[in-house]
Write a protein that holds these residues in place. Sequence first.
Motif, short mmCIF file in Angstrom:
data_model
loop_
_atom_site.label_atom_id
_atom_site.label_comp_id
_atom_site.label_asym_id
_atom_site.label_seq_id
_atom_site.Cartn_x
_atom_site.Cartn_y
_atom_site.Cartn_z
N GLY A 118 0.78 -1.23 0.00
CA GLY A 118 0.00 0.00 0.00
C GLY A 118 0.80 1.26 0.00
N GLY A 119 2.14 1.23 0.20
CA GLY A 119 2.91 2.47 0.16
C GLY A 119 2.80 3.07 -1.22
N ARG A 120 2.58 4.39 -1.29
CA ARG A 120 2.39 5.02 -2.60
C ARG A 120 3.39 6.13 -2.79
NH1 ARG A 120 -3.35 7.07 -3.86
NH2 ARG A 120 -2.80 8.46 -2.18
N ALA A 121 3.85 6.28 -4.01
CA ALA A 121 4.66 7.43 -4.40
C ALA A 121 3.99 8.06 -5.59
CB ALA A 121 6.08 6.99 -4.77
N ILE A 122 3.90 9.37 -5.59
CA ILE A 122 3.23 10.08 -6.68
C ILE A 122 4.18 11.13 -7.21
CG2 ILE A 122 1.37 11.68 -7.25
CD1 ILE A 122 -0.43 10.20 -5.50
N LYS A 123 4.34 11.16 -8.52
CA LYS A 123 5.18 12.18 -9.13
C LYS A 123 4.42 12.82 -10.27
CE LYS A 123 7.69 8.83 -12.02
NZ LYS A 123 7.38 9.40 -13.31
N ARG A 124 4.65 14.08 -10.49
CA ARG A 124 3.92 14.82 -11.50
C ARG A 124 4.65 14.81 -12.83
NH1 ARG A 124 -0.63 17.61 -10.00
NH2 ARG A 124 -0.69 17.84 -12.23
N ARG A 125 3.89 14.81 -13.93
CA ARG A 125 4.46 14.96 -15.24
C ARG A 125 4.80 16.41 -15.52
NH1 ARG A 125 -0.10 11.38 -18.35
NH2 ARG A 125 0.43 9.34 -17.47
N ARG A 126 5.52 16.62 -16.62
CA ARG A 126 5.90 17.98 -16.97
C ARG A 126 4.72 18.80 -17.45
NH1 ARG A 126 11.66 17.72 -20.17
NH2 ARG A 126 12.85 16.67 -18.57
N LYS B 138 14.66 22.28 -10.65
CA LYS B 138 14.66 21.81 -9.27
C LYS B 138 14.66 20.28 -9.22
CE LYS B 138 9.64 21.74 -8.60
NZ LYS B 138 8.53 22.27 -7.82
N SER B 139 14.95 19.74 -8.05
CA SER B 139 15.01 18.29 -7.87
C SER B 139 13.62 17.68 -7.90
CB SER B 139 15.69 17.96 -6.54
OG SER B 139 17.02 18.42 -6.52
N ASP B 140 13.55 16.43 -8.34
CA ASP B 140 12.29 15.70 -8.33
C ASP B 140 12.05 15.15 -6.93
OD1 ASP B 140 12.04 16.21 -11.01
OD2 ASP B 140 13.01 14.33 -11.60
N ILE B 141 10.77 14.88 -6.64
CA ILE B 141 10.42 14.44 -5.30
C ILE B 141 9.41 13.31 -5.34
CG2 ILE B 141 10.77 16.74 -4.33
CD1 ILE B 141 7.71 16.94 -4.13
N VAL C 70 9.87 13.32 0.23
CA VAL C 70 11.17 12.67 0.02
C VAL C 70 11.79 13.22 -1.26
CG1 VAL C 70 12.36 10.48 -0.35
CG2 VAL C 70 10.39 10.56 1.19
N TRP C 71 13.02 13.71 -1.16
CA TRP C 71 13.73 14.20 -2.34
C TRP C 71 14.29 13.01 -3.10
CZ3 TRP C 71 12.63 19.11 -2.83
CH2 TRP C 71 12.51 19.94 -1.72
N LYS C 72 14.10 12.99 -4.41
CA LYS C 72 14.75 11.99 -5.25
C LYS C 72 16.23 12.33 -5.45
CE LYS C 72 12.61 10.47 -8.88
NZ LYS C 72 11.86 10.47 -10.16
N ALA C 73 16.53 13.62 -5.45
CA ALA C 73 17.91 14.11 -5.52
C ALA C 73 18.00 15.31 -4.58
CB ALA C 73 18.28 14.50 -6.94
N ARG C 74 19.18 15.60 -4.13
CA ARG C 74 19.37 16.69 -3.18
C ARG C 74 18.84 18.00 -3.75
NH1 ARG C 74 23.10 20.35 -0.83
NH2 ARG C 74 23.35 20.01 1.42
N PRO C 75 18.17 18.83 -2.94
CA PRO C 75 17.66 20.12 -3.43
C PRO C 75 18.80 20.98 -3.99
CG PRO C 75 16.74 19.62 -1.27
CD PRO C 75 17.80 18.60 -1.53
N LYS C 76 18.45 21.79 -4.97
CA LYS C 76 19.44 22.65 -5.61
C LYS C 76 19.19 24.13 -5.33
CE LYS C 76 19.58 19.48 -9.60
NZ LYS C 76 18.30 18.78 -9.35
N SER C 77 17.91 24.51 -5.12
CA SER C 77 17.59 25.93 -5.04
C SER C 77 16.56 26.16 -3.94
CB SER C 77 17.03 26.40 -6.39
OG SER C 77 16.65 27.75 -6.34
N VAL C 78 16.69 27.27 -3.25
CA VAL C 78 15.78 27.63 -2.18
C VAL C 78 15.43 29.10 -2.30
CG1 VAL C 78 17.72 28.07 -0.61
CG2 VAL C 78 15.44 27.69 0.33
N MET C 79 14.19 29.45 -2.00
CA MET C 79 13.78 30.84 -1.94
C MET C 79 13.66 31.25 -0.47
SD MET C 79 10.32 32.72 -3.37
CE MET C 79 10.82 32.58 -5.09
N VAL C 80 14.25 32.37 -0.12
CA VAL C 80 14.21 32.87 1.25
C VAL C 80 13.44 34.19 1.25
CG1 VAL C 80 15.54 33.55 3.28
CG2 VAL C 80 16.43 31.78 1.75
N LEU C 81 12.38 34.24 2.07
CA LEU C 81 11.55 35.43 2.18
C LEU C 81 11.60 35.94 3.61
CD1 LEU C 81 8.38 34.14 0.27
CD2 LEU C 81 10.28 35.46 -0.68
#
Length: 498
Positions: A54-62, A95-98, A132-143
């Motif tokens: 039952g564990g699910r992973a969902i990823k979005r298309r482009r 950005k990294s996929d998740i 869960v990150w598929k690859a390490r994050p590359k970019s962050v926005m700071v506000l």
Amino acid sequence: MMHRCMNSTQMSCSKGAEVPSAWQKRGRYGIGRLDSMYHRPPTYNKDVTRGSDGGRAIKRRRDNVCVSASAGQGNTGYNGCGTCLKSRAKNWEKKSDIYILRSDGFSCTRETVTSDGSLQFEHPSSQQHLLVWKARPKSVMVLKKLGEELLDDFISTMKFLGEEQGLRVLIEPSDYEELKKTVPNFSLDMPYVDTWAPEDSVCLHQYVDFIVCLGGDGLMLHATHLFGCAIPPIISFKLGSLGFLTCHDFERAREHLDAVINGSDELDTCRLTNSVDGSPLTGVRITLRMRLMCEVFRNGRRVPGQSHEVLNEVVLSRGSAPYLSNIEVYERETFITKVQADGVMLATPTGSTAYSVAAGGSMVHPTVPAILFTPICPHSLSFRPVILPDYAQLILRIAGDARSGAIATFDGKYTSDLQAGDAVHVRMSPHPVPTINYEDQTTDWFNSIERCFKWNDRLEQKKMTKLPQRPSKTAVTNGVSARVLSTGEQAPTTSTQE
């Protein structure tokens, strides 16, 4: 017989199993609500894989369909997120996929019909979620919130993320220009800091892995309106005045940010491993906060530039008019009621603790799939707030015989003047706001209502040192009543009969 809510590829997901190669395809974030109640796929595109347990992973298309929005302007409708002109972003990495994982490991099937014909629920409709990150994050926005009060904290956070974590740091254009004026050698000493041009606003969601907010709830609302449709995960630090949605202490900012970047939690029921080195994939717990899609209609047609996705509420009010609002309410084509009041609001569960609760509405947990219908000062003693299911599609229409129009306000930020016959169509948005939890969804929420609202805060009743003896019952026999005391002793009483 078991009904499944969507067609998906079955896979083995035992402890230590590698991530299938199909999951390695690039996917965009902008994930919709994980729905376990409907037996049909959502209308937007997504790829779904689910483990045997039952564990699910969902990823979005482009090719996600979402709402384009420019900074400082309302959304323009479901015409895609726009084409990025890349005036400044031409050298940015995507950005990294998740993965978004249901951390309890249940399948998406909720209702089951057993062999004897009994209908039963297999599990709750809402689940905890793990980012869960598929690859390490590359970019962050700071506000940061307006003013110079948090300038030092702002700079220290950027240095930690840029120098120690090796991330590209994006800040708002106004903050970028201010730092260029006030910080000596800013561009040379902090080359990892960048900003965006106005034409890049429509594609920011493609390049920002997560957002750091230094401020209060208003800053988080501001962040959602910067992106418009697909919102990256947001971690907020309590540096504002109230901070109902901000669960993290800035004193431990480095620890919290490191947990977001490198992960801190693992799945117990369906552990996934990196296909490269076999290490467990770790993540952080998040809350997917529902938003409402609001569109203004005039003469039966959608008004261009008058579509908004709100995190808190949409309000129709009489404004400065001296007359009561006269608003007809429909659910699709079915007439529900006519509002004669100062106004009416439709709120999300997240917005239930904002304007709605001040108007007498209920406080609702942010993962409850619902739309709150709250009248504002109704001229009726029986007009009470109600909670509707999230699939409701509501129409708020200014009555043709209304004495005056109304003002529609979206998250307290954008307004629209409505005249007789105008309407606002409201439905659940497919694009939630993912907020990163400090502990988990429920613990964070109860901590917030206790900290901010002093919920159920009263002096505790003192313990009695000596309990009084009270009559437990009275027996009447032949006209003579006998009082039975708590000690078992009977006290005869005089009969009232002669």
